[in-house]
Structures are given as structure tokens and as C-alpha cells.
Design an enzyme around this catalytic site. Structure first.
Site, PDB file in Angstrom:
ATOM      1  N   ARG A   6      11.535   2.363  24.963  1.00 21.01           N
ATOM      2  CA  ARG A   6      12.517   3.200  25.415  1.00 21.01           C
ATOM      3  C   ARG A   6      12.501   4.668  24.732  1.00 21.01           C
ATOM      4  NH1 ARG A   6      14.934  -1.706  24.021  1.00 21.01           N
ATOM      5  NH2 ARG A   6      15.783  -0.587  22.189  1.00 21.01           N
ATOM      6  N   HIS A  36      16.833  -3.785  19.532  1.00 24.23           N
ATOM      7  CA  HIS A  36      16.903  -2.237  19.069  1.00 24.23           C
ATOM      8  C   HIS A  36      16.778  -2.401  17.550  1.00 24.23           C
ATOM      9  CE1 HIS A  36      17.857   1.670  19.750  1.00 24.23           C
ATOM     10  NE2 HIS A  36      18.932   1.574  18.862  1.00 24.23           N
ATOM     11  N   ARG A  85      24.891  -5.339  16.454  1.00 29.12           N
ATOM     12  CA  ARG A  85      25.962  -4.471  17.260  1.00 29.12           C
ATOM     13  C   ARG A  85      26.212  -5.162  18.696  1.00 29.12           C
ATOM     14  NH1 ARG A  85      23.728   1.362  19.299  1.00 29.12           N
ATOM     15  NH2 ARG A  85      22.148   0.223  20.210  1.00 29.12           N
ATOM     16  N   CYS A  89      36.146  29.313  15.173  1.00 28.00           N
ATOM     17  CA  CYS A  89      37.215  28.861  16.112  1.00 28.00           C
ATOM     18  C   CYS A  89      36.986  28.018  17.108  1.00 28.00           C
ATOM     19  CB  CYS A  89      37.975  30.346  16.471  1.00 28.00           C
ATOM     20  SG  CYS A  89      38.041  31.638  15.172  1.00 28.00           S
ATOM     21  N   LYS A 149      21.232   8.516  28.718  1.00 25.19           N
ATOM     22  CA  LYS A 149      22.664   8.488  28.327  1.00 25.19           C
ATOM     23  C   LYS A 149      23.274   9.685  27.988  1.00 25.19           C
ATOM     24  CE  LYS A 149      21.429   6.477  23.842  1.00 25.19           C
ATOM     25  NZ  LYS A 149      21.342   5.239  23.164  1.00 25.19           N
ATOM     26  N   TYR A 201      40.307  32.581  10.654  1.00 21.24           N
ATOM     27  CA  TYR A 201      41.381  31.466  10.314  1.00 21.24           C
ATOM     28  C   TYR A 201      41.424  31.297   8.551  1.00 21.24           C
ATOM     29  CZ  TYR A 201      42.469  30.585  15.113  1.00 21.24           C
ATOM     30  OH  TYR A 201      42.985  30.479  16.345  1.00 21.24           O
ATOM     31  N   ASP A 243      36.949  28.997  20.310  1.00 24.07           N
ATOM     32  CA  ASP A 243      36.167  29.787  21.237  1.00 24.07           C
ATOM     33  C   ASP A 243      35.370  31.142  20.938  1.00 24.07           C
ATOM     34  OD1 ASP A 243      38.008  28.099  23.060  1.00 24.07           O
ATOM     35  OD2 ASP A 243      39.378  29.648  22.369  1.00 24.07           O
TER      36      ASP A 243
HETATM   37  C1  LIG Z   1      20.131   5.313  22.586  1.00 25.17           C
HETATM   38  C2  LIG Z   1      18.943   4.082  22.496  1.00 25.17           C
HETATM   39  C3  LIG Z   1      17.817   4.157  22.566  1.00 25.17           C
HETATM   40  C4  LIG Z   1      17.282   5.647  22.462  1.00 25.17           C
HETATM   41  O1  LIG Z   1      16.950   5.960  20.900  1.00 25.17           O
HETATM   42  P1  LIG Z   1      16.383   7.214  20.488  1.00 25.17           P
HETATM   43  O2  LIG Z   1      16.374   7.203  19.035  1.00 25.17           O
HETATM   44  O3  LIG Z   1      16.961   8.411  21.007  1.00 25.17           O
HETATM   45  O4  LIG Z   1      14.983   7.170  21.102  1.00 25.17           O
HETATM   46  C5  LIG Z   1      17.012   3.117  22.735  1.00 25.17           C
HETATM   47  N1  LIG Z   1      17.454   2.179  22.983  1.00 25.17           N
HETATM   48  C6  LIG Z   1      18.892   1.773  22.728  1.00 25.17           C
HETATM   49  C7  LIG Z   1      19.569   0.433  22.919  1.00 25.17           C
HETATM   50  C8  LIG Z   1      19.648   2.799  22.498  1.00 25.17           C
HETATM   51  O5  LIG Z   1      20.968   2.541  22.643  1.00 25.17           O
END
Ligand SMILES: *Cc1c(COP(=O)(O)O)cnc(C)c1O
Length: 415
Positions: free
Chosen positions: A243, A187, A157, A335, A38, A288, A337
């Protein structure tokens, strides 16, 4: 090969592959990996990373349907799971493209089921009319919607409620026409902490939930809970699928995650060049707000990178870069850039000297974690924020194998 004279991010695909192998070595036989790519592969470029890790993964995960479509447009063939919520208006498209949405309400599931029914009706019609005509098309397999159910075990979530009602709902979703529940996942909120008790409680709730769904008659081929932290430190949660996210890119989820068991190598480094060198007398303000005022005669170098490139502004007056193998402290504010660094104590600094903002130069190294610590930021966010103005240069087997330049790529597409 284009020469980047302002800034570029070097993405070491050899490190990416090393990280995949290091994680795989920590998984029991048969445990499959999903590669989380992602946010354009955590800022590294989703497509090249997906291509590099393809031999190691069963599929990919992204956050949005656009990210999923982009992978498919670039001929990524393995299944793609969208971890976030996809609006029901995309149901047809998800089914047609075979992209796996995360589902946890009856409304989402019904919209998908209806899309399947509608698409299959249309396809049968097309099939019949083709039969009536001279040409005979292949009879098409009926479509189905492959989905992954999310269960909320403690993130609060998204996900099904982790109780009997949730399990009944899961089973009811699984019985809808055209719906195939390919996975069920949760998760962890706190797997990256030394104290794993919260993650273990989530794990137990998840296991229990899966048992409840099985009692309701739902069986699912894939179960996944482990993120990078749990891949590294919570073996019991691997089950049949995990994952991998941040660890693909060579970073640990937090400094509480042990670095001994799985050795990761950072994949991204960030490089620029000195554009200007001058000496200012004591009393001169820099950048700045005049937050830095030279106390001595100071030799300063200008670096043509700023927060417009995603380089954190909160490194103003705190961060460092590497020039000629030495640390050069940032003077005053970063800044949009450009920013200035102190090179008084580094001999012979000149225009066009390489500047390392992230990575190694000689014996020195600046990690993303160091930037996060110094600026009070978050390492995941820093890499995700490296912007479109920064071209990516990909290295494989020690050689440059490709580049991604968000500006020229756009022109190439339109001409
Ligand atoms: C982003 C995400 C992951 C990956 O998490 P990491 O900490 O980068 O390994 C796994 N599962 C879900 C649902 C996520 O949103």
C-alpha cells in the site's frame, strides 16, 4: 485556463508517475500496488492522482465511504478499499457499489452477509417479474461482499486480535454466505524508523496469523502489510501486495527512511504573489500580538495566504518563503489569510512578484519537510491540511492539464 492571482497548489503529475515507477522498480515481479488516496489524495486531489497512477495500481485505498464513492463518481473503475471502519448501516451500499470494506468483527461481517442475501433476493424477484413480462432482462450474477480482513499486529488501532481466536473468527467470517475475503492485511506502527525490529516483529506475527487462518481453512488471494516505509526499506514484507501512500506524493515517511534506494520527487508546490510592499521604520510592530518589532528600517511584503488556507500558523516568526530566488523570513504571526515577510535584503521586490511557499525558486527550495521541522509540525499533516481555498493546478508532461477549484466547482454543479 483560469489565472490564480492569490494562491494555488501546483500538482506535478509527472513527479507522481516518476514516484510510482521508482517504487515499482523496488518491487519483485507480480507484487501489486494499492494507491492510497485518502484525505483527497493527501491534499493533492484524489481523482487526478488516481487517474495518473491508474496504470501502476491494482486498486485504491481511502479512509471513508464518501471518498470511495467520490472516486467511483469520477469513473475510477478499479477496486477501492476503505481502510477505516465503515458503519454497518452502509452494508447494502458497499455491496451494491462493490466497495471493499475493512472488516474485523462478526457484527460487521454479518451485516454485510445479510445485505448480500437481501439484495440477491430482491434481484431474483426483479428477474422473475421481468421474465413474466414481455421484456427479458439479462440474468444478473448474484452479488457478494468483497472484504479485506484487518489484523492488529501492534498498532492497537483496528483489526482482529492476532491469535488463534482471531484466526477462528477470520475463518468464520469467511464462511458467512455472500462474503468473499479478498485480502487480509495489517499495518506497521514503526516501519519508518531506522531500527526495524518492531516492524519485523509485527511482520512475523502477521505471517503466523495468516498461517493460523489457513489452518482454519481460509485462503485469501491478497496479503498486504507494507506502507511506503516498508515498500522502500522492508522488501521481505511485500508479499503479493503493498500500500503506497506518502511516497506517491514524493515524500519520505520520515527522515529515518533512506533516500537512496527509491528516489522520490515532491509533487506539490505552493505558490502565491506579493500583494503589498512597504518600508517600516525601526520600532514598528508587525502582525497580531506585536511579536515582531523591527530593529532597523525594514522593507516588508504582504503574502495573501494564511492558516485559513492550511498554511501552518506555527511558522509564525520562524518560516520563510522564496521571492526572486531568495529566502524571505516570516515576520510575526501568520494570520488567517495573510502574513508578512522581510524583503529588505532582496532587491526590487514588487507587488505581484511570485512567492513560493513550498517548492523551488532559482537555487533555493522549501520542502514540506522543512516546514514541518521549522514549525514543529508533521509533513503528512501539512499537505493534508492545504485547504479548499487553495485551487489545485495539475501539470502533466510539463503542461497544465486541469485545475480543481473547490469554490467555482461547487457553483458549476448547482447552476
Ligand atoms: C494511510 C495508510 C497507509 C499509507 O501509509 P503511508 O505511510 O502514507 O505510505 C497504508 N495503510 C494504511 C492502513 C493506512 O492507514
Amino acid at each position: 485556463m483560469k489565472q490564480y492571482t492569490r494562491v494555488c497548489a501546483r500538482i506535478d503529475l509527472d513527479a507522481v508517475i516518476h514516484n510510482m515507477q521508482a517504487m515499482q522498480a523496488n518491487l519483485a515481479d507480480g507484487v501489486q500496488m494499492i494507491g492510497v488516496v485518502k484525505t483527497d489524495g493527501y491534499g493533492h486531489g484524489a481523482v487526478p492522482v488516481a487517474q495518473a497512477i491508474d496504470p501502476y495500481v491494482a486498486g485504491y485505498a481511502v479512509a471513508t465511504i464518501e471518498e470511495a464513492r467520490n472516486l467511483q463518481l469520477h469513473r475510477i473503475q478499479k477496486p477501492i478499499l476503505i481502510l477505516g471502519v465503515t458503519h454497518p448501516c452502509y452494508s447494502r451500499e458497499l455491496v451494491e457499489l462493490g466497495i471493499r470494506p475493512t472488516v474485523f468483527t462478526m457484527e460487521q461481517a454479518r451485516a454485510l452477509s445479510e445485505a448480500v442475501t437481501e439484495l440477491n433476493r430482491e434481484r431474483r424477484k426483479a428477474d422473475v417479474s421481468a421474465e413474466a413480462g414481455a421484456e427479458r432482462t439479462e440474468t444478473m450474477e448474484p452479488l457478494r461482499a468483497c472484504i479485506h480482513l484487518a489484523v492488529d499486529t501492534g498498532m492497537s488501532r483496528i483489526g482482529l486480535p492476532c491469535d488463534e481466536d482471531g484466526a477462528r473468527l477470520a475463518a468464520a467470517i469467511g464462511r458467512l454466505p455472500g462474503i468473499y475475503v479478498e485480502g487480509i492485511f495489517t499495518h506497521f506502527a514503526r516501519a519508518d524508523e531506522t531500527d526495524k525490529s518492531s516492524a519485523v516483529r509485527q511482520w512475523e506475527r502477521y505471517r503466523h496469523f495468516v498461517e493460523l487462518t489457513e489452518a482454519e481453512g481460509l485462503t485469501v488471494p491478497f496479503h498486504h502489510a507494507a506502507n511506503s516505509a516498508a515498500i522502500i526499506e522492508l522488501d521481505r514484507t511485500h508479499w503479493d501486495m503493498v500500500r503506497a501512500g506518502i511516497s506517491i506524493y514524493g515524500m519520505y515517511p520520515s527522515d529515518e527512511v533512506g533516500q537512496e534506494k527509491v528516489k522520490l520527487e515532491p509533487a506539490m508546490s505552493l505558490h502565491s504573489f506579493v500583494t503589498y510592499v512597504k518600508t517600516i521604520p525601526a520600532g514598528t510592530e508587525v502582525s497580531y500580538g506585536g511579536t515582531f518589532k523591527a530593529e532597523r528600517t525594514t522593507k516588508i511584503a504582504t503574502v495573501p495566504v494564511g492558516y485559513g488556507d492550511g498554511y501552518p500558523r506555527n511558522l509564525s516568526g520562524k518560516g520563510c518563503v522564496l521571492i526572486r530566488g531568495h529566502r524571505a523570513p516570516i515576520l510575526g504571526r501568520v494570520c488567517m489569510d495573510q502574513f508578512m515577510v522581510d524583503v529588505t535584503d532582496i532587491p526590487d521586490v514588487r507587488v505581484d512578484d511570485p512567492v513560493t511557499l513550498i517548492g523551488r525558486d532559482g537555487g533555493e527550495q522549501i520542502t514540506v519537510e522543512e516546514l514541518a521541522r521549522t514549525g514543529g509540525g508533521f509533513h503528512y499533516e501539512i499537505i493534508c491540511d492545504i485547504g479548499k481555498r487553495v485551487p489545485r493546478v495539475y501539470v502533466r508532461d510539463g503542461r497544465v492539464v486541469g485545475t480543481k477549484d473547490y469554490f467555482t466547482d461547487i457553483y458549476e454543479d448547482f447552476i
